[in-house]
Design an enzyme around this catalytic site. Sequence first.
Site, PDB file in Angstrom:
ATOM      1  N   HIS A 184       0.973  -0.342   0.140  1.00  0.00           N
ATOM      2  CA  HIS A 184       0.461   0.323  -0.094  1.00  0.00           C
ATOM      3  C   HIS A 184       0.830   1.226   0.226  1.00  0.00           C
ATOM      4  CE1 HIS A 184      -3.389  -2.708   1.528  1.00  0.00           C
ATOM      5  NE2 HIS A 184      -1.821  -3.636   2.053  1.00  0.00           N
ATOM      6  N   SER A 223      15.595  22.222 -15.267  1.00  0.00           N
ATOM      7  CA  SER A 223      14.328  22.993 -15.178  1.00  0.00           C
ATOM      8  C   SER A 223      15.010  24.639 -15.299  1.00  0.00           C
ATOM      9  CB  SER A 223      13.768  23.327 -13.703  1.00  0.00           C
ATOM     10  OG  SER A 223      12.251  24.694 -14.303  1.00  0.00           O
ATOM     11  N   LYS A 228      15.962  21.754  -9.509  1.00  0.00           N
ATOM     12  CA  LYS A 228      15.467  19.888 -10.559  1.00  0.00           C
ATOM     13  C   LYS A 228      16.326  19.245 -10.883  1.00  0.00           C
ATOM     14  CE  LYS A 228      11.113  20.544 -10.470  1.00  0.00           C
ATOM     15  NZ  LYS A 228       9.890  19.356 -10.793  1.00  0.00           N
ATOM     16  N   GLU A 282       9.696   9.414 -16.389  1.00  0.00           N
ATOM     17  CA  GLU A 282       7.974   9.492 -16.654  1.00  0.00           C
ATOM     18  C   GLU A 282       7.792   8.967 -18.117  1.00  0.00           C
ATOM     19  OE1 GLU A 282       7.832  13.306 -15.154  1.00  0.00           O
ATOM     20  OE2 GLU A 282      10.027  13.160 -14.910  1.00  0.00           O
TER      21      GLU A 282
END
Length: 471
Positions: free
Chosen positions: A162, A283, A289, A296
Amino acid sequence: MVKTVSSNEMWGGRFAEGPAAVMEAINVSIGFDKRLAQQDIQGSIAHAEMLSAQGIIDPQSAEAIMQGLAKVKAEIDAGTFTFRTELEDIQMNIEGRLTEIIGKPAGRLHTARSRNDQAVTGFRLWVRDTLDGIDAALADLQLAMAEKAVVHAGTVMPGFTHLQSAQPVTFGHHMMAYVEMLGRDRGRFRDARARLNECPLGAAALAGTSFPIDRHRTAKALGFDRPTANSLDSVSDRDFALEALAAASILAMHLSRLAEEIVIWTSAQFAFVKLSDKFTTGSSIMPQKRNPDAAELVRAKSGRVYGSLMGLLTVMKGLSLAYAKDMQEDKEQTFDALDALALSIAATAGMVRDMEPDAKRLKKAAGAGYATATDLADWLVRTLKMPFREAHHATARIVGLASARNIDLEKLTLAEMQSVEPRITAEIFGVLGVANSVKSRVSYGGTAPVNVKKQARRWLAQLAREKRAPR
Ligand code: ARG
């Protein structure tokens, strides 16, 4: 230069006019099926050689066809071949060019064959070649993971259910979980390949042919195990591509899960692993970043793969036997899905090799959330012979004490624990650490470092064997 012909001129006779522009636009497939050029030529060579051996065409024509096809292949390899939309598809582009090069004998190549069996033969060969490439890429990904697992067999990390702290595991164990998944993925592709490996060439348009062809000969020449047994089925079926896409979908799902984990692990809040500059982007506005874009995109590309499976299933589901032009829509989505997959596998292997787990942080995180509570309960069962349900209950109360004071389990005093269960001894502190917890999980398939090392080495040996003796 021979004047450009449209495909309507190739069927000549009854066609006085060329197609409407929009007809040509919707009908044309050369933009994508040119990827089947090599496979189409392979098929034509096998076919011509067989026609000659069977005395169906004369040896001089066969010789001219072979030489002409070799020239066409050389032009395609060199990038000098002109693919023409007015010739519709790869089959007619190659035959058209062959006609320009050798003239009349080119017309004999299409004896005892149709574009229907020709196209599906080329497509089968392409899917087969691609599956072989995917298998090799998956073996490399397994290698990257198993090597990581050997190094990190004892690197403790949190195991989740979970996405809540459950029990400590090791990073190597986590890697090996994916090695097992990929092993099954490879098995699915192998099964698909075995069923795919029958040759439809010679089924002709749909009914077979009256010429004395030798389908066993062409099947063998093209590396197929045997010819397909039913001519209608041969030109109607695309389940070989569907099976590849189904196996691809399951694999894409596996890769997407790992990608998701990499996204989570690389976030500042988790910081379980680091990816180098090679696999992150910055970024333009937020200097801190480091985005895991490759992960992704692997996660996202699963959508294309599933989409292709659904797309092709939908194309096929309403088609009466045998060939229908709908089936031309089998290629783009298969190309797209398997291209995306190949890229995803390679990017994942790159990330796995690049990834550096932060052992200190992982260990700290492994103990968070009372992850060794099960070890405490197991100790009560083993040492005090308590029934597990009772031990579970006592442990929950001890966890409650620690939680109320917001401290780790091993920071409780012996007296505090004894307030719940008086028979607890100082021995208990030996099982509350995460390193001992994973060491104790020696059941077959468990996370104990000795197990993980053994499993990783078993896979490494198997991968090395495969490399020495490829299928
Ligand atoms: N380009 C076609 C395809 O891939 C080849 C078969 C065409 N056959 C036909 N009878 N129109 O499906």
